[in-house]
Write an enzyme that holds these catalytic residues in place. Structure first.
Site, short mmCIF file in Angstrom:
data_model
loop_
_atom_site.label_atom_id
_atom_site.label_comp_id
_atom_site.label_asym_id
_atom_site.label_seq_id
_atom_site.Cartn_x
_atom_site.Cartn_y
_atom_site.Cartn_z
N ASP A 142 0.85 -1.19 0.00
CA ASP A 142 0.00 0.00 0.00
C ASP A 142 0.89 1.24 0.00
O ASP A 142 1.74 1.40 0.89
CB ASP A 142 -0.87 -0.01 1.25
N GLU A 153 -0.35 -11.34 -8.61
CA GLU A 153 -1.61 -11.10 -9.32
C GLU A 153 -1.66 -9.67 -9.83
O GLU A 153 -2.00 -9.41 -11.00
CB GLU A 153 -2.81 -11.35 -8.40
N ASP A 203 4.27 -0.48 -8.36
CA ASP A 203 3.89 0.27 -9.55
C ASP A 203 3.74 1.75 -9.23
O ASP A 203 3.44 2.55 -10.11
CB ASP A 203 2.59 -0.26 -10.14
N LYS A 216 -0.79 9.84 1.18
CA LYS A 216 -0.83 11.08 1.96
C LYS A 216 0.42 11.19 2.84
O LYS A 216 0.82 10.22 3.48
CB LYS A 216 -2.09 11.14 2.80
#
Length: 261
Positions: free
Chosen positions: A125, A200, A161, A129
């Site tokens: 993740d 995935e 990514d 912010k």
């Protein structure tokens, strides 16, 4: 993140003690006993549905793998995927894989110092912010924990990514004066890297043409020594090649033969 799982999911996980670990505390410092061998241990933090860790375990039977995630439903899906991956090879239960339900925040309570050889961080993740920066898994406060549990051959392999997360991560590693190698800003630019196991998310991102960023961080003393030796050898080869090219480019100083008469 909330996942809607099947009824009886906890019972299903409890019925798989040879694969699923719901409490890491009894295994801290004793993971080799869980696997029954002294093979190196690689872990993936935030394994998601488990494709990467399952395929890695199949490709590398002489390495033990632990996939870590905090959601029961993801552990269940990963267990199904792992068993399916090994069934294709005639094995009912993965012999070198554990799926650990745990919150990465408490990683120091899961593994003893120097117990792990490699940490994989795949598409974590990004927490975009600024006020959430400390939650990023490449924040120095997490990296410091990783450095405690990694052994003398320890490494961190990181893929994402997110360009902003990658830049943040490179800066974190640099600020901690860690050695980095194989930095890729567009991992699959030329061709799909089939020598690397894809997650995935990665497969979907590649299909969409998204850039995949990757870096390997060298942590352990022996890993650093091997890294430096490899760099010196590569530099020596480059110097020798440059010297040969210079010799070929230099004009010959031998006198030109002439004929008389």
């Amino acid at each position: 993140m909330r996942l809607r799982g099947r009824k009886g999911i906890l019972e299903s996980l409890e019925a798989q003690p040879e694969l699923v670990v719901l409490d890491a505390a009894p295994h801290k410092g004793r993971w080799k006993e869980f696997f029954g061998n002294d093979n190196p241990i690689y872990i993936e933090l935030g394994m998601g549905k488990g494709r990467f860790i399952s395929d890695m375990s199949v490709r590398n039977p002489h390495i033990n793998f632990i996939g870590v995630d905090m959601y029961d439903e993801l552990i269940r899906r990963a267990s199904d995927k792992a068993r399916l991956a090994w069934e294709e090879h005639g094995v009912d239960s993965p012999p070198n894989l554990a799926l650990l339900r745990a919150n990465i925040e408490g990683i120091e309570s899961m593994f003893a110092p120097s117990e792990i050889q490699r940490i994989h961080l795949n598409f974590s993740d990004p927490w975009p912010k600024a006020k959430h920066a400390r939650r990023r898994l490449t924040h120095p406060r997490f990296v410091a924990k990783y450095m405690e549990i990694l052994n003398e051959y320890g490494e961190i392999h990181f893929k994402t990514d997110s360009q902003s997360l990658f830049e943040f991560s490179l800066n974190s590693f640099a600020d901690m004066e860690l050695h980095m190698r194989n930095i890729a800003l567009h991992l699959h630019k030329e061709t799909l890297r089939d020598d690397l196991v894809l997650t995935e998310y990665e497969s979907k991102f590649v299909e969409l043409g998204n850039n995949i960023h990757r870096v390997e961080v060298v942590i352990g003393e022996k890993a650093i020594a091997a890294h430096k030796e490899a760099k010196l050898a590569a530099q020596k080869n480059d110097d020798q090649a440059a010297e040969m090219n210079n010799e070929e480019d230099e004009p010959s100083m031998a006198p030109t033969a002439t004929s008389e008469g």
